[in-house]
Design a protein around this motif. Sequence first.
Motif, PDB file in Angstrom:
ATOM      1  N   UNK A  97       0.818  -1.207   0.000  1.00  0.00           N
ATOM      2  CA  UNK A  97       0.000   0.000   0.000  1.00  0.00           C
ATOM      3  C   UNK A  97       0.852   1.257   0.000  1.00  0.00           C
ATOM      4  N   UNK A  98       2.140   1.102   0.245  1.00  0.00           N
ATOM      5  CA  UNK A  98       3.060   2.238   0.272  1.00  0.00           C
ATOM      6  C   UNK A  98       3.381   2.652  -1.158  1.00  0.00           C
ATOM      7  N   UNK A  99       2.995   3.859  -1.538  1.00  0.00           N
ATOM      8  CA  UNK A  99       3.183   4.308  -2.913  1.00  0.00           C
ATOM      9  C   UNK A  99       4.656   4.416  -3.296  1.00  0.00           C
ATOM     10  N   UNK A 100       5.539   4.514  -2.324  1.00  0.00           N
ATOM     11  CA  UNK A 100       6.967   4.580  -2.630  1.00  0.00           C
ATOM     12  C   UNK A 100       7.493   3.272  -3.219  1.00  0.00           C
ATOM     13  N   UNK A 101       6.719   2.198  -3.051  1.00  0.00           N
ATOM     14  CA  UNK A 101       7.128   0.902  -3.579  1.00  0.00           C
ATOM     15  C   UNK A 101       6.713   0.698  -5.036  1.00  0.00           C
ATOM     16  N   UNK A 102       6.096   1.699  -5.644  1.00  0.00           N
ATOM     17  CA  UNK A 102       5.619   1.592  -7.024  1.00  0.00           C
ATOM     18  C   UNK A 102       6.197   2.706  -7.877  1.00  0.00           C
TER      19      UNK A 102
END
Length: 480
Positions: A97-102
């Motif tokens: 859910x962490x946008x930094x992972x995308x």
Amino acid sequence: MTQAPVKQLDPDSLKEQVQMFLSVQDLVSKDLLSKSDPFVVVYMKTQRTGRFEEVGRTETVKDSHYPKFAKEFLLDYFFEEEQELRFDVYDEDKSSKNLKDHDFLGSCHMVVGELVHAPGQQLVKQLLLKGKTIKNGKTKMYARLTARVELLGKGTQEDLTFTFAGEKLAKMDFFGKSDPFLEIYRYTKEQTTLVHKTEVIKNTDKPTWKPFSISSQKLCNSDPERPLLLRVWDWDSDGSQQLIGEVKTNLNFLRNNFKAELENPQKKGKKVGTLKVVDLKSTVAYSFLHYMAGGVDMSLMVAIDFTGSNGHPLNPQSLHHLTPQGSQYQQAIRTIGNIVSCYDSDQKFPVWGFGAKMPDGTVSHDFALNGKEDDAEVSGIHGIEEVYVQAIRKVELYGPTLFQSILQKAIAIADSAHDNVKQKLQYFTLLILTDGVINDFKETKDLFSVLSFKQRKKYIYKQTVLSKAKPFFWCRVLGS
């Protein structure tokens, strides 16, 4: 004190609720050996802070540069406000859910008002990455996001549960049978919008997909004649899909033992299989306006804080300070009262005060502002203001702030109405106007617990009947 008669307020004049659907075109690929797996995060700028807050996220569409998202967003559209939306598009790289992972693919902005008033209620905006447009190297087209809205349907809303099945579906793979899944689209003029997608069932020509629930509002904007397009696809592991067949229909046909032959435009004249509804369950989802139309009478009760923490009425900083425009309490009475009172047939409202020292020196936490303890009702919103102004000139602001006595009186009125009413349905609203701190918080909380139990035991929810008499407590806190 005089005031103009209460206006009959149309609830729909306050806002319109719209559905928003999204799609993206000509995305660029962030993955070396495959297409992107895009999803969109939607934000809205808040009026209070001026910051963007997340509204929601679409589902992820695997291996696509032209995703059409089934996820709908329900937005309250206010004509008088500038409601700015931001759309951030990502390529999903991992289950997080962490946008930094995308991978971030681009962003664009729209205003709900311009979207609502755009031709066809549809807007297309180019995606920007670090302030620059993004061009798809293969198509030479700029990456774009399309948003489309529809006003929420005004017809009867239903919660629908479907079970679909296929029979004798055409074989689309060289080895083995097809891996079918079903997509449902609704038509808006000449366009289609994806509203549901089933799971894939592998290696079968007679799938029965899992039951799924969908609102009639999402399916067809609560219009049973709205055309629907049902498409059955064959899933492939490389992310592509082949059309097995499709059929056009509507909700009315789906209700009536629906079974239809699928057609494939590329295989005209050839049988590609049958689609049918195995089971359909429907439950009416009644709205506030349904209850109003069903005869519910909304009765208003008002309680006003006369504790010392409000400040002396002669002090301009006091919430009770009387000006030509009225005190802050009067303004709150007008703002809220003029809305709720529209649904009260007799326009008579019980009005109490609490936390005041009376002329005889006693402190009261539930006195009638009109001076009639056996009948605290006044006529009209202007009547509430009149007795309020009279009381503020007679009593001394004191304390503490106790709600228990007021709540008990409100509950007694609702209980009495429930016991005596025959046909007329009543919904009671207790509006508590206060400056903040509650000194009997535990007792108030315990009383709410008892009331909640009584509602489960005593009040009936049946078809268009909201309740015979159901008190609702609405506390408006004034000041900072």
